[in-house]
Design a protein around this motif. Sequence first.
Motif, PDB file in Angstrom:
ATOM      1  N   UNK A 410      20.668 -22.862   5.160  1.00 23.66           N
ATOM      2  CA  UNK A 410      19.907 -23.057   3.930  1.00 23.66           C
ATOM      3  C   UNK A 410      18.552 -22.349   3.967  1.00 23.66           C
ATOM      4  N   UNK A 411      18.013 -22.142   5.141  1.00 23.91           N
ATOM      5  CA  UNK A 411      16.729 -21.434   5.261  1.00 23.91           C
ATOM      6  C   UNK A 411      16.877 -19.962   4.876  1.00 23.91           C
ATOM      7  N   UNK A 412      18.103 -19.448   4.964  1.00 25.72           N
ATOM      8  CA  UNK A 412      18.317 -18.013   4.767  1.00 25.72           C
ATOM      9  C   UNK A 412      19.078 -17.691   3.477  1.00 25.72           C
ATOM     10  N   UNK A 413      19.188 -18.664   2.565  1.00 29.11           N
ATOM     11  CA  UNK A 413      19.922 -18.415   1.325  1.00 29.11           C
ATOM     12  C   UNK A 413      19.300 -17.269   0.524  1.00 29.11           C
ATOM     13  N   UNK A 414      17.989 -17.265   0.383  1.00 29.94           N
ATOM     14  CA  UNK A 414      17.328 -16.189  -0.368  1.00 29.94           C
ATOM     15  C   UNK A 414      17.538 -14.852   0.337  1.00 29.94           C
ATOM     16  N   UNK A 415      17.453 -14.847   1.666  1.00 30.07           N
ATOM     17  CA  UNK A 415      17.662 -13.616   2.438  1.00 30.07           C
ATOM     18  C   UNK A 415      19.063 -13.078   2.195  1.00 30.07           C
ATOM     19  N   UNK A 416      20.058 -13.951   2.167  1.00 26.18           N
ATOM     20  CA  UNK A 416      21.434 -13.538   1.911  1.00 26.18           C
ATOM     21  C   UNK A 416      21.564 -12.987   0.491  1.00 26.18           C
ATOM     22  N   UNK A 417      20.984 -13.711  -0.487  1.00 27.09           N
ATOM     23  CA  UNK A 417      21.055 -13.266  -1.881  1.00 27.09           C
ATOM     24  C   UNK A 417      20.448 -11.874  -2.047  1.00 27.09           C
ATOM     25  N   UNK A 418      19.322 -11.651  -1.407  1.00 25.70           N
ATOM     26  CA  UNK A 418      18.649 -10.354  -1.530  1.00 25.70           C
ATOM     27  C   UNK A 418      19.521  -9.222  -0.995  1.00 25.70           C
ATOM     28  N   UNK A 419      20.198  -9.476   0.123  1.00 24.66           N
ATOM     29  CA  UNK A 419      21.073  -8.447   0.673  1.00 24.66           C
ATOM     30  C   UNK A 419      22.293  -8.213  -0.210  1.00 24.66           C
ATOM     31  N   UNK A 420      22.797  -9.263  -0.808  1.00 21.44           N
ATOM     32  CA  UNK A 420      23.939  -9.099  -1.711  1.00 21.44           C
ATOM     33  C   UNK A 420      23.557  -8.219  -2.897  1.00 21.44           C
ATOM     34  N   UNK A 421      22.357  -8.427  -3.416  1.00 16.00           N
ATOM     35  CA  UNK A 421      21.877  -7.599  -4.527  1.00 16.00           C
ATOM     36  C   UNK A 421      21.744  -6.144  -4.091  1.00 16.00           C
ATOM     37  N   UNK A 422      21.162  -5.927  -2.897  1.00 16.49           N
ATOM     38  CA  UNK A 422      20.997  -4.564  -2.388  1.00 16.49           C
ATOM     39  C   UNK A 422      22.344  -3.866  -2.220  1.00 16.49           C
ATOM     40  N   UNK A 423      23.352  -4.620  -1.834  1.00 16.89           N
ATOM     41  CA  UNK A 423      24.673  -4.053  -1.586  1.00 16.89           C
ATOM     42  C   UNK A 423      25.529  -3.974  -2.853  1.00 16.89           C
ATOM     43  N   UNK A 424      25.000  -4.501  -3.942  1.00 14.27           N
ATOM     44  CA  UNK A 424      25.744  -4.478  -5.187  1.00 14.27           C
ATOM     45  C   UNK A 424      26.920  -5.429  -5.203  1.00 14.27           C
ATOM     46  N   UNK A 425      26.798  -6.573  -4.530  1.00 18.69           N
ATOM     47  CA  UNK A 425      27.897  -7.532  -4.415  1.00 18.69           C
ATOM     48  C   UNK A 425      27.592  -8.797  -5.207  1.00 18.69           C
ATOM     49  N   UNK A 426      28.613  -9.414  -5.721  1.00 17.82           N
ATOM     50  CA  UNK A 426      28.485 -10.581  -6.586  1.00 17.82           C
ATOM     51  C   UNK A 426      28.399 -11.866  -5.758  1.00 17.82           C
TER      52      UNK A 426
END
Length: 432
Positions: A410-426
Amino acid sequence: MELKKEIFILILSSLINLSLQNTLFKENKASTVTENSDSVIIEAKESPTLDRLNQNEGEQSFIANEATAAIPTQDGSCICVPYYLCSTNGTILTDGSNIIDIRFISPSCENYLDVCCTAPLDPTEVPVTTPAAQPGNNDKEEITSFQGCGKRNFEGAGFRIKGDENNEAQFGEFPWMMAILKTDNVNPNTTLTIYQCGGSLIHPSVVLTAAHCVFGTDYNSLMVRAGEWDTQTKNEIFPHVNQRVKQVIIHENFNRENLKNDIALLILPKPFNLTKHISTVCLPYQDDVPNEAYCTASGWGKDVFGKAGNYQVILKKVDLPMVPRDQCQNELRTTRLGRFFKLHDSFVCAGGEVGRDTCKGDGGGPLVCPITSALIGSPRNITGRYQQTGIVAWGISCGEKIPGVYVNVAKFRIWIDEWMIKLGLNPKFYTE
């Protein structure tokens, strides 16, 4: 005659000085700290006797022949701690650096009589899915079978096993469970597949795992296996699927000594086809950690810590209670980590029940908890849904009364979301 007298006086003077030096050395040999208290002195086998060390009842006891270190304090005194808790600059280690038991299979052997042997995944040539998609285009390939994240198949996928008395998981019970493998080309005609760690599918093209599992490893040698269950057979009703790893993303603040921020993403060249036995797990809100819940970990790791333990052939599961942070830190302080240990906020704890724990080889695998409320923007029926609260990281031995330590997802949810956006993934694959 005068010359002989002078020589005799010089010899006598030297003997007296030598005697004084020996006397002073003997008196100071057992001293803990010199007058210059900036230095740390390690007591070896010549340390004072046990009676002398324990003459004050309120002080901590030490074994006479176990090396300890004296840590200077601000007023010039010091605190005696085990030598491995003393850093090179004379301060007490509070983060467990180089002390904790990492839930990871070391590729080398400490004992010269041991050899590095593959864990029980097929030691045969493994077919690899040919990459097809381009970076950033993984979501363009329509995935029609997605029925929602975190759906646990309690009754199995396709069939149900009976006689599961040793915590065996049902086939496809945890469809997000991934096996991270490392391939080793023994010769031009033979490729061995070595089990590296566990992981979880959060997107058809993304696997979540622990950074310590893949740090320093050539990503070209890594492979992800989805849909695995019994590692010694290929006769399951649905086959497992292998893919090479295209990219490894390790958290920029990962510390390999104390495993702070121990999180990584493995990016695949194309998405897995989602089926009954291969699907994604949900992720929690940012900083949303359940303090009171019974959660479930899964993996192919050892059943017992040390040489007596055996790696598992069939995927195992274990139910573990979440342990509040303060309680976990206090219990960890009773171990070799010492009374000054501080549990970093990138960790959560679970377990602490004798005989129920994750262990070596389970590293990187998921700890999932039942969802008790709908995720952001997606109200729905949540019965039987699970979100990933932890990633198996480290502990003090296995199966003892001390909780295991997991990455705080849960501490890294934003970090994961940011990488998904960078990678163009939903991100819908871990939120809906």
